[in-house]
Design a protein around this motif. Structure first.
Motif, PDB file in Angstrom:
ATOM      1  N   UNK A   1      19.323  -0.754  13.063  1.00 22.45           N
ATOM      2  CA  UNK A   1      19.002  -1.397  11.794  1.00 22.45           C
ATOM      3  C   UNK A   1      20.282  -1.961  11.190  1.00 22.45           C
ATOM      4  N   UNK A   2      20.180  -3.142  10.636  1.00 17.84           N
ATOM      5  CA  UNK A   2      21.322  -3.776   9.968  1.00 17.84           C
ATOM      6  C   UNK A   2      21.014  -3.918   8.491  1.00 17.84           C
ATOM      7  N   UNK A   3      22.045  -3.782   7.670  1.00 20.29           N
ATOM      8  CA  UNK A   3      21.880  -3.960   6.239  1.00 20.29           C
ATOM      9  C   UNK A   3      21.660  -5.445   5.957  1.00 20.29           C
ATOM     10  N   UNK A   4      20.507  -5.762   5.421  1.00 15.35           N
ATOM     11  CA  UNK A   4      20.146  -7.148   5.116  1.00 15.35           C
ATOM     12  C   UNK A   4      20.527  -7.503   3.677  1.00 15.35           C
ATOM     13  N   UNK A   5      20.333  -6.542   2.775  1.00 16.53           N
ATOM     14  CA  UNK A   5      20.587  -6.809   1.366  1.00 16.53           C
ATOM     15  C   UNK A   5      20.855  -5.508   0.635  1.00 16.53           C
ATOM     16  N   UNK A   6      21.761  -5.565  -0.341  1.00 12.86           N
ATOM     17  CA  UNK A   6      21.897  -4.471  -1.299  1.00 12.86           C
ATOM     18  C   UNK A   6      22.207  -5.061  -2.653  1.00 12.86           C
ATOM     19  N   UNK A   7      21.570  -4.517  -3.675  1.00 12.35           N
ATOM     20  CA  UNK A   7      21.779  -5.047  -5.011  1.00 12.35           C
ATOM     21  C   UNK A   7      21.036  -4.255  -6.054  1.00 12.35           C
ATOM     22  N   UNK A   8      21.169  -4.703  -7.308  1.00  6.02           N
ATOM     23  CA  UNK A   8      20.509  -4.041  -8.427  1.00  6.02           C
ATOM     24  C   UNK A   8      19.102  -4.611  -8.595  1.00  6.02           C
ATOM     25  N   UNK A   9      18.150  -3.739  -8.867  1.00  3.61           N
ATOM     26  CA  UNK A   9      16.769  -4.162  -9.102  1.00  3.61           C
ATOM     27  C   UNK A   9      16.671  -4.731 -10.513  1.00  3.61           C
ATOM     28  N   UNK A  10      16.219  -5.977 -10.604  1.00  2.00           N
ATOM     29  CA  UNK A  10      15.983  -6.602 -11.903  1.00  2.00           C
ATOM     30  C   UNK A  10      14.633  -6.176 -12.450  1.00  2.00           C
ATOM     31  N   UNK A  11      13.632  -6.164 -11.559  1.00  2.00           N
ATOM     32  CA  UNK A  11      12.326  -5.631 -11.916  1.00  2.00           C
ATOM     33  C   UNK A  11      11.580  -5.243 -10.652  1.00  2.00           C
ATOM     34  N   UNK A  12      10.732  -4.239 -10.792  1.00  2.00           N
ATOM     35  CA  UNK A  12       9.874  -3.794  -9.687  1.00  2.00           C
ATOM     36  C   UNK A  12       8.538  -3.380 -10.294  1.00  2.00           C
ATOM     37  N   UNK A  13       7.470  -3.893  -9.731  1.00  2.00           N
ATOM     38  CA  UNK A  13       6.142  -3.620 -10.264  1.00  2.00           C
ATOM     39  C   UNK A  13       5.129  -3.687  -9.127  1.00  2.00           C
ATOM     40  N   UNK A  14       3.943  -3.149  -9.369  1.00  2.00           N
ATOM     41  CA  UNK A  14       2.874  -3.183  -8.374  1.00  2.00           C
ATOM     42  C   UNK A  14       1.706  -3.981  -8.929  1.00  2.00           C
TER      43      UNK A  14
ATOM     44  N   UNK B   1       0.794  -1.230   0.000  1.00  2.00           N
ATOM     45  CA  UNK B   1       0.000   0.000   0.000  1.00  2.00           C
ATOM     46  C   UNK B   1       0.827   1.282   0.000  1.00  2.00           C
ATOM     47  N   UNK B   2       1.810   1.338  -0.884  1.00  2.00           N
ATOM     48  CA  UNK B   2       2.578   2.561  -1.049  1.00  2.00           C
ATOM     49  C   UNK B   2       1.756   3.576  -1.834  1.00  2.00           C
ATOM     50  N   UNK B   3       2.094   4.827  -1.678  1.00  2.00           N
ATOM     51  CA  UNK B   3       1.422   5.886  -2.434  1.00  2.00           C
ATOM     52  C   UNK B   3       1.698   5.693  -3.923  1.00  2.00           C
ATOM     53  N   UNK B   4       0.740   6.061  -4.789  1.00  2.00           N
ATOM     54  CA  UNK B   4       0.937   5.879  -6.235  1.00  2.00           C
ATOM     55  C   UNK B   4       2.218   6.548  -6.762  1.00  2.00           C
ATOM     56  N   UNK B   5       2.563   7.721  -6.265  1.00  2.00           N
ATOM     57  CA  UNK B   5       3.770   8.411  -6.725  1.00  2.00           C
ATOM     58  C   UNK B   5       5.034   7.629  -6.329  1.00  2.00           C
ATOM     59  N   UNK B   6       5.026   7.028  -5.134  1.00  2.00           N
ATOM     60  CA  UNK B   6       6.163   6.225  -4.686  1.00  2.00           C
ATOM     61  C   UNK B   6       6.282   4.967  -5.532  1.00  2.00           C
ATOM     62  N   UNK B   7       5.160   4.316  -5.814  1.00  2.00           N
ATOM     63  CA  UNK B   7       5.178   3.117  -6.669  1.00  2.00           C
ATOM     64  C   UNK B   7       5.748   3.436  -8.047  1.00  2.00           C
ATOM     65  N   UNK B   8       5.385   4.585  -8.575  1.00  2.00           N
ATOM     66  CA  UNK B   8       5.863   5.004  -9.895  1.00  2.00           C
ATOM     67  C   UNK B   8       7.387   5.197  -9.888  1.00  2.00           C
ATOM     68  N   UNK B   9       7.931   5.765  -8.809  1.00  2.00           N
ATOM     69  CA  UNK B   9       9.377   5.996  -8.724  1.00  2.00           C
ATOM     70  C   UNK B   9      10.161   4.694  -8.572  1.00  2.00           C
ATOM     71  N   UNK B  10       9.539   3.684  -7.978  1.00  2.00           N
ATOM     72  CA  UNK B  10      10.213   2.398  -7.752  1.00  2.00           C
ATOM     73  C   UNK B  10      10.172   1.505  -8.987  1.00  2.00           C
ATOM     74  N   UNK B  11       9.171   1.683  -9.834  1.00  2.00           N
ATOM     75  CA  UNK B  11       8.977   0.804 -10.989  1.00  2.00           C
ATOM     76  C   UNK B  11      10.274   0.617 -11.784  1.00  2.00           C
ATOM     77  N   UNK B  12      10.563  -0.636 -12.135  1.00  2.00           N
ATOM     78  CA  UNK B  12      11.727  -0.957 -12.987  1.00  2.00           C
ATOM     79  C   UNK B  12      11.299  -2.034 -13.969  1.00  2.00           C
ATOM     80  N   UNK B  13      11.380  -1.727 -15.242  1.00  2.00           N
ATOM     81  CA  UNK B  13      11.038  -2.682 -16.291  1.00  2.00           C
ATOM     82  C   UNK B  13      12.125  -3.762 -16.356  1.00  2.00           C
ATOM     83  N   UNK B  14      11.720  -4.999 -16.493  1.00  2.00           N
ATOM     84  CA  UNK B  14      12.657  -6.114 -16.556  1.00  2.00           C
ATOM     85  C   UNK B  14      13.567  -6.016 -17.786  1.00  2.00           C
TER      86      UNK B  14
ATOM     87  N   UNK C   1      18.807   0.589  -7.807  1.00  2.00           N
ATOM     88  CA  UNK C   1      19.411  -0.248  -6.779  1.00  2.00           C
ATOM     89  C   UNK C   1      18.570  -0.166  -5.519  1.00  2.00           C
ATOM     90  N   UNK C   2      18.669  -1.193  -4.687  1.00  2.00           N
ATOM     91  CA  UNK C   2      17.890  -1.222  -3.452  1.00  2.00           C
ATOM     92  C   UNK C   2      18.779  -1.624  -2.279  1.00  2.00           C
TER      93      UNK C   2
END
Length: 194
Positions: free
Chosen positions: A82-95, A48-61, A71-72
């Motif tokens: 807080x500890x860093x659990x993961x960092x890497x390149x986003x392959x795809x992101x969609x809602x 349930x992220x805001x539509x504008x936030x979802x748009x900024x995160x979107x990454x086409x495969x 990157x995330x």
């Protein structure tokens, strides 16, 4: 009875923008730690992220331009720690919305791919220590720092050449004992000689 409340922080960044998402946040994630030369993978679901936030995160495969890659960083913990659990390149992101549900789920699929992004050619003279060769090759990995090297002993008995993917060269040198975890290069040690 003390109750601990988990806290999450997800940061998505690119050359153009940075989005930081913190509490209140509903987050499910699955991180797979790679074994030796395999890379780390993560699936992060944000609700349930805001539509504008979802748009900024979107990454086409099918984004192949490095200038458009995102990157995330995923951090998790309790209280202010807080500890860093993961960092890497986003392959795809969609809602998406699951059938019959009201929640909008933003799913991020990412992988620690920096270690596969560079190729090099290395030549070492006879007498060069394997430790020096490891450090020289490691310098070519982007966004990676040398954390642990173990006891990499010995030296090359003849002139030696490594050619190809940098991570493959490190694993050829160490007998498959080099791996990257959250941007830290490690080498667990071995009994191996050229």
């Amino acid at each position: 009875m003390i109750k601990f409340q988990a806290h999450y922080k997800v940061t998505v960044y690119s050359n153009q923008d940075t989005v930081t998402i913190t509490d209140p946040l509903t987050c499910h994630f699955n991180v797979t730690r790679g074994v030796l030369s395999d890379s780390n993978k993560a699936t992060i679901q944000l609700y349930n992220l805001a539509p504008e936030t979802r748009k900024k995160i979107f990454q086409d495969v099918f984004t192949y331009n490095p200038q458009q890659w995102k990157y995330v960083h995923l951090e998790a913990g309790y209280g202010d720690r807080l500890s860093l659990i993961f960092k890497g390149r986003i392959l795809q992101a969609y809602s998406r919305k699951s059938g019959g549900q009201t929640d909008v789920i933003t799913e991020i699929q990412a992988q620690a791919l920096d270690m596969f992004d560079c190729d090099s050619h290395y030549q070492f003279k006879a007498g060069t220590s394997k430790r020096d060769a490891f450090q020289t090759i490691a310098q070519d990995l982007p966004n990676v720092k040398l954390a642990n090297m173990g006891t990499l002993d010995g030296e090359f008995k003849t002139d030696t050449t490594f050619d190809g993917n940098t991570m493959d060269c490190l694993n050829q040198l160490t007998g498959g004992n080099a791996f990257i975890d959250n941007g830290n290069l490690n080498c667990v040690m071995l009994l191996f000689s050229f």
